[in-house]
Design an enzyme around this catalytic site. Structure first.
Site, PDB file in Angstrom:
ATOM      1  N   HIS A 191       0.038   3.957  -0.400  1.00 25.94           N
ATOM      2  CA  HIS A 191       1.182   4.791  -0.830  1.00 25.94           C
ATOM      3  C   HIS A 191       2.213   3.610  -1.493  1.00 25.94           C
ATOM      4  O   HIS A 191       2.966   3.213  -0.957  1.00 25.94           O
ATOM      5  CB  HIS A 191       1.901   5.707   0.228  1.00 25.94           C
ATOM      6  N   HIS A 206       3.815   3.479  -5.487  1.00 28.59           N
ATOM      7  CA  HIS A 206       4.088   3.923  -6.671  1.00 28.59           C
ATOM      8  C   HIS A 206       4.412   2.585  -7.885  1.00 28.59           C
ATOM      9  O   HIS A 206       5.269   2.071  -7.541  1.00 28.59           O
ATOM     10  CB  HIS A 206       5.461   4.866  -6.927  1.00 28.59           C
ATOM     11  N   HIS A 253       2.501  14.125  -1.453  1.00 26.37           N
ATOM     12  CA  HIS A 253       3.466  13.864  -0.664  1.00 26.37           C
ATOM     13  C   HIS A 253       3.952  15.158  -0.030  1.00 26.37           C
ATOM     14  O   HIS A 253       4.055  16.238  -0.710  1.00 26.37           O
ATOM     15  CB  HIS A 253       5.010  13.544  -1.535  1.00 26.37           C
ATOM     16  N   GLU A 284       8.146  14.588   3.690  1.00 19.33           N
ATOM     17  CA  GLU A 284       8.890  13.514   3.657  1.00 19.33           C
ATOM     18  C   GLU A 284      10.420  14.096   3.761  1.00 19.33           C
ATOM     19  O   GLU A 284      11.175  13.719   4.521  1.00 19.33           O
ATOM     20  CB  GLU A 284       9.081  12.901   2.120  1.00 19.33           C
ATOM     21  N   ASP A 331       6.019   2.270  -0.657  1.00 18.59           N
ATOM     22  CA  ASP A 331       6.545   3.343  -1.371  1.00 18.59           C
ATOM     23  C   ASP A 331       6.896   2.870  -2.934  1.00 18.59           C
ATOM     24  O   ASP A 331       5.914   2.820  -3.784  1.00 18.59           O
ATOM     25  CB  ASP A 331       7.470   4.248  -0.654  1.00 18.59           C
ATOM     26  N   ASP A 332       8.094   2.318  -2.919  1.00 17.20           N
ATOM     27  CA  ASP A 332       8.610   2.056  -4.040  1.00 17.20           C
ATOM     28  C   ASP A 332       9.330   0.618  -3.832  1.00 17.20           C
ATOM     29  O   ASP A 332      10.838   0.425  -3.325  1.00 17.20           O
ATOM     30  CB  ASP A 332       9.823   2.865  -4.629  1.00 17.20           C
TER      31      ASP A 332
END
Ligand code: HPA
Ligand code: ZN
Length: 342
Positions: A20, A22, A200, A203, A281-282
């Protein structure tokens, strides 16, 4: 010098997968400014410090607004290649042997960047990451859920000529008000193309969105899913089906899903037998890469080596890699685990 901490050392160095992440969220301010310069784009921040000062998010949407704005510096194949390679350098340092990377074609095609440009660039970076570090990378196309299903179908039509180069499909962007049900037909089409799907869910959205992702989209993994902890029956189902959750601890704290790491429901999910994996994630926006997430979680929960073994193993098992690759990585993980002093 860092204190001797064999459990943390094992957690950081053992073979693992990241499922996961991005790629647009790995755009560090330094690279963003370099690409803006290279492409002759006026960037609306004075310098990297001013940009970092804007990383003060109150919720998912406040992050997404900045994240989409920064992605505008990505224009050419070389930009996407540089972005991918920069991530893989960091991934290698965190023991990652395999990664399944999200990207958002609609963010780029809406700006006139061809899907093929994005794909070629990301693949070039992935090929270099494989050659230099032995990391295998696969690509997962994500649909933006704040856009219509029709827009998703138009994007899928652009992807289909390249389907052999795409490993799966996902669903991201603003969750509240955009339930998985909105994309039931689109995801049926993705599955009919022979690709696994993920989404997703849970969340910021309620447990009901997790049920929809499972029952309507027929996902192979839930991305985030942390709000499952509000619904005991759902927790039981996730554990029983061994449905992987790709949990992103620093992201959840930065986006105020939990006030602080100590209040994260990770221990509750793990104790309930849910197949949890850890992810970044990011990473450029949320305070770090997978290793930083591991350090932050260990500072909060002080888990034993067995728990870290299980998390790493979950990540390898939950990947879409071949059975042969998985058993090779798990053998390496087992060998390293056997060396941890007790
Ligand atoms: N949630 C939803 N969409 C996203 C995220 C996220 O954490 N990161 C990038 N797009
Ligand atoms: Zn995400």
């Amino acid at each position: 010098m860092a204190a001797n901490n064999p459990v943390l050392d094992f957690a950081l160095s053992c073979p693992k997968a990241e499922l996961h992440m991005h790629i647009e969220g790995s755009l560090e301010p330094e690279l963003a400014f370099a690409l803006a310069r290279r492409n002759g784009i006026a960037f609306p921040y004075a310098d990297t410090e001013a940009l970092r000062a804007a990383y003060n998010f109150g919720d998912l949407q406040s992050f997404l607004d900045l994240y989409y704005a920064c992605a505008d510096v990505l224009r050419t194949e070389a930009d996407f290649r540089d972005l991918m390679l920069a991530y893989l350098v960091r991934a290698h340092a965190d023991g990652i042997v395999h990664t399944e990377i999200f990207f958002d074609p609609q963010t780029h095609t809406a700006r006139g960047i061809a899907f093929e440009t994005v794909l070629n660039g990301l693949e070039a970076g992935a090929a270099e990451g494989l050659a230099r570090f032995g990391i295998s990378s696969e690509l997962i196309v994500c649909f933006l859920r704040h856009l219509s299903e029709e827009d998703g179908f138009a994007t899928l039509a652009q992807v289909e000529p390249f389907i052999d180069r795409i490993h799966g499909f996902g669903l991201d962007s603003s969750e509240q008000g955009h339930p998985p049900a909105k994309f039931e037909r689109l995801f049926a089409r993705c599955r009919a193309l022979g690709r696994p799907v993920v989404a997703h869910a849970g969340e910021e959205g309620p447990p009901a969105y997790i049920y929809e992702a499972l029952d309507l989209l027929k996902v192979s993994r839930i991305d985030h899913g942390v709000r499952a902890s509000e619904d005991p029956a759902l927790m039981q189902r996730l554990a029983q089906e061994q449905m992987p959750l790709t949990v992103c601890p620093l992201s959840n704290v930065r986006l105020c899903v939990f006030e602080q790491m100590e209040l994260h429901t990770l221990p509750k999910l793990i104790e309930a037998g849910v197949k949890v994996t850890l992810n970044s994630d990011d990473p450029a926006y949320f305070g770090g890469y997978l290793g930083d997430n591991i350090r932050a979680v260990q500072a909060a929960f002080n888990w034993d080596a067995q728990t870290w073994y299980k998390l790493a193993r979950n990540s390898l098992e939950a990947s879409f890699a071949s059975a042969a690759k998985k058993s090779d990585w798990i053998a390496r993980l087992d060998a390293q685990f056997a060396l941890v002093p007790v």
